[in-house]
Design an enzyme around this catalytic site. Structure first.
Site, PDB file in Angstrom:
ATOM      1  N   GLU A 156      -1.148 -11.922   6.886  1.00 13.51           N
ATOM      2  CA  GLU A 156      -0.495 -12.426   5.676  1.00 13.51           C
ATOM      3  C   GLU A 156       0.961 -11.966   5.589  1.00 13.51           C
ATOM      4  O   GLU A 156       1.450 -11.537   4.544  1.00 13.51           O
ATOM      5  CB  GLU A 156      -1.271 -11.969   4.440  1.00 13.51           C
ATOM      6  CG  GLU A 156      -2.638 -12.609   4.333  1.00 13.51           C
ATOM      7  CD  GLU A 156      -3.378 -12.223   3.068  1.00 13.51           C
ATOM      8  OE1 GLU A 156      -3.994 -13.106   2.469  1.00 13.51           O
ATOM      9  OE2 GLU A 156      -3.337 -11.035   2.687  1.00 13.51           O
ATOM     10  N   GLU A 232      -9.501 -17.021   4.920  1.00 15.64           N
ATOM     11  CA  GLU A 232     -10.090 -16.200   3.872  1.00 15.64           C
ATOM     12  C   GLU A 232     -10.457 -17.103   2.707  1.00 15.64           C
ATOM     13  O   GLU A 232      -9.595 -17.475   1.905  1.00 15.64           O
ATOM     14  CB  GLU A 232      -9.134 -15.102   3.400  1.00 15.64           C
ATOM     15  CG  GLU A 232      -8.878 -14.020   4.424  1.00 15.64           C
ATOM     16  CD  GLU A 232      -8.017 -12.893   3.874  1.00 15.64           C
ATOM     17  OE1 GLU A 232      -7.777 -12.873   2.649  1.00 15.64           O
ATOM     18  OE2 GLU A 232      -7.578 -12.048   4.673  1.00 15.64           O
TER      19      GLU A 232
END
Length: 650
Positions: A156, A232
């Site tokens: 991320e 995710e």
């Protein structure tokens, strides 16, 4: 040789299209003897793959002290035996609601804002770590007969930075270390995150909890070709101390999962099974739209409102997810393994022995230092634990306000041996002024380092100074008490315990300290269990040589227990030398999960390190708490994830 590739519109295994139905399960949050059961639960839910992060700080807490990187390899082997592929996310930064986002404190303390950038010194320690770790992954790639099919570069990154030079270097390092399976990145489905976190030539994936069609539309603007994947899918959420538990409606979550699959995408359910932040490794967040406001420490449980709860039990969310996933299975789904069995009946543990915090510090603490200003935890080499700061108020002088500036996170303060108050970042001044001369002690605890956002890597301790009125008090003596010190073989034997009755006569010093007691468990013959299987290990993930663990298989028929401390305030608990994690009376968590494999037939030992105010000298064990989704007042996952509240990612 099996070949896994990224095609123009799908993943391919030996040229045939495949869809990844993956679930997150972190090997370091589950006792090793329970991996097999939890992986079988993922397969029974309809998944064909498991995903795990790798926490650098667990495996190298101090520079050069590398611990049990083989745990990752053993987990990947277990995944292969369970018939699952594996996705590995080695970081070096992982977020994951884990202490410091997985970065060791010696790294963030040394490099500060240079971490996660092209900085040459930072890259050098990352390279050294990867060359130590990655053989565990390389030799288990699908091309070599193993389960590993994908490896992530960073994590991320678009939520943090925009250093394309660093990202491309890291991807190149993975290749140099022998990773040949496809590499990928994962980011939120927003333009600035995808432009900051993507790497040319690597598959970009998206992270979200709902709105799959909109999220994939944004992803397609940045990556016109390649398989769609939600790396995710946030099916639940995590909890913070002092806040309401966060839940997600099972029907709504199942609908969001169905939408992802109807888009033709692959998915990684985060979390399929959350597990537990054993050993005080829970991280923390900062509130606000940019994660730079009030401090929010994460609880010990990482149940996550996942389909497989913290105790390894199937929930209503599991049943609904299984119905969704069954439609995409290539054949009948495997049956569920036996449901874990809790400790039968309550057990009250009398804590018969006590040692004051000062005596514990003398036995287990690091050497005391003296300096002009208070050293940070990082400067003292303390990752998890506390530091005692001592400083003198000169005198004679009249009473003035006394406090600690930029305190992180919580300090119990004594003036001339008398409890004077508890300080926090938000409330850093004692309620009553202090006259001089006086001797001041501040026992400061780190409640978990920030794991996401711009405050990543911020130091702990008295990071400003001790102030009397406007005057800094200099000449500070500091001594650390690391949680890791309790792991050393026979370490606690050096603590001078006395009868617990002595605590009552010790004044304010008796309100804190290390308490010890024993209890007895008899085996339950003929009871079906999962962690009492022959050959089960007592090893804690990442700590194969950790003292206090045992190679005994636990208690037959007992897969877990729940431990509660009614009337106690804040501290840590160990059972047979295994650190269950932090307890704190502010809630919402009341029960600590006890893995069955750490229990023993016969006599068991409990240590309680109370840092604020002890209750009656006893703790309670029972069969364990209900699933997070069965508890009372809560807020929804949608509220917890709303930008106005906390735009935190995982």
């Amino acid at each position: 040789m099996t070949d896994f590739t990224v095609g123009d519109d799908c993943f391919r295994l030996d040229g045939k299209p495949v869809r990844l139905l993956s679930g997150a399960l972190h090997y370091f949050r589950v006792h090793e003897a329970q991996w097999e059961h939890r992986l079988a639960m993922l397969a029974a839910m309809g998944l064909n793959c498991v995903e795990t992060y790798v926490p650098w700080n667990l495996h190298e807490p101090r520079e050069g002290e590398v611990r049990d990187v083989g745990a990752l390899g053993r987990f990947l082997d277990a995944a292969g035996r369970a018939g699952l592929w594996a996705i590995v996310r080695p970081g070096p930064y992982i977020c994951a609601e884990w202490e410091n986002g997985g970065l060791p404190v010696w790294v963030t303390g040394r490099f500060g804002r240079r971490v996660r950038t092209r900085d040459a010194e930072y890259r050098a320690v990352v390279e050294r770590w990867f060359r130590e770790l990655l053989p565990q992954v390389v030799q288990r790639q699908v091309s070599r007969g193993g389960p590993v099919i994908l490896v992530q570069a960073e994590n991320e990154y678009g939520s943090y930075g925009s250093d394309a030079v660093y990202l491309e270097w890291l991807a190149g390092l993975l290749r140099q270390c022998g990773v040949t399976v496809p590499l990928f990145t994962s980011d939120g489905p927003e333009d600035h995150m995808l432009t900051g976190g993507s790497v040319p030539g690597l598959l970009a994936t998206a992270n979200f909890g709902s709105g799959a069609r909109e999220g994939f539309e944004v992803l397609r603007r940045h990556q016109p070709r390649g398989p769609l994947m939600c790396m995710e899918f946030w099916c639940g959420w995590f909890d913070h101390w002092g806040a309401a538990p966060v839940l997600r409606d099972p029907e709504q979550a199942a609908g969001a999962l169905r939408e992802i699959l109807e888009c033709g995408a692959s998915v990684n359910i985060y979390m399929a099974h959350g597990g537990t932040n054993f050993g005080g490794w829970a991280g923390a967040n900062r509130s606000g739209p940019h994660q730079d406001e009030s401090f929010q420490p994460t609880v010990t449980s990482y149940d996550y409102d996942a389909p497989v709860d913290e105790y390894g039990r199937a929930t209503e969310k599991f049943r609904l997810f299984r119905e969704v996933l069954e439609a995409y299975a290539e054949g009948p789904l495997p049956p569920l393994p036996p449901e874990p069995v809790g400790l039968a009946g309550p057990v009250r543990v009398e804590l018969a022995e006590w040692a004051g915090l000062g005596d514990v510090l003398e036995a287990l603490g690091d050497p005391e230092t003296e300096s002009g200003v208070p050293p940070t935890f990082e400067e003292l080499g303390v990752d998890r634990g506390l530091v005692r700061y001592r400083v003198a108020v000169p005198g004679p002088r009249q009473a003035y306000p006394l406090g600690a500036s930029r305190l992180r996170d919580r300090a119990v303060v004594y003036v001339d041996g008398v409890r004077a108050g508890v300080l926090t970042e938000e409330s850093g001044t004692l309620p009553e002024p202090v006259a001089g001369p006086a001797e001041v002690e501040l026992w400061v605890e780190s409640l978990g380092r920030v794991n996401y956002g711009p405050r990543l890597g911020e130091p702990k301790g008295v990071t400003g100074g001790v102030l009397h009125e406007r005057q800094y008090l200099h000449g500070v003596r500091a001594r650390g008490l690391r949680l890791g010190a309790f792991e050393a073989a026979g370490a606690v034997a050096a603590v001078p315990f006395g009868p617990v009755e002595a605590a009552a006569g010790a004044g304010d010093a008796g309100r804190t300290g290390l308490f010890r007691g024993t209890f007895t468990i008899e085996g339950s013959e003929g009871t079906t269990g999962t962690s009492g299987a022959p050959g089960a290990s007592g090893r804690a993930p990442g700590t194969s040589d950790a003292p206090g663990t045992s190679d005994a298989p636990g208690v037959p028929g007992v897969d877990h227990a729940g431990l509660e401390l009614p009337g106690w305030t804040r501290g840590f608990v160990w059972v047979n030398g295994f650190c269950l994690g932090r307890y704190w009376s502010v809630g919402p968590q009341r029960t600590l999960y006890v893995p069955g494999p750490v229990l023993r037939e016969g006599v068991n030992e409990v240590w309680v390190l109370e840092l604020e105010d002890a209750g009656e000298p006893q703790v309670e064990l029972g069969p364990g708490g209900p699933s997070k989704g069965c508890r009372g007042q809560s807020e929804s996952a949608a509220e917890a994830m709303s930008p106005a509240k906390c735009e935190t990612s995982v």
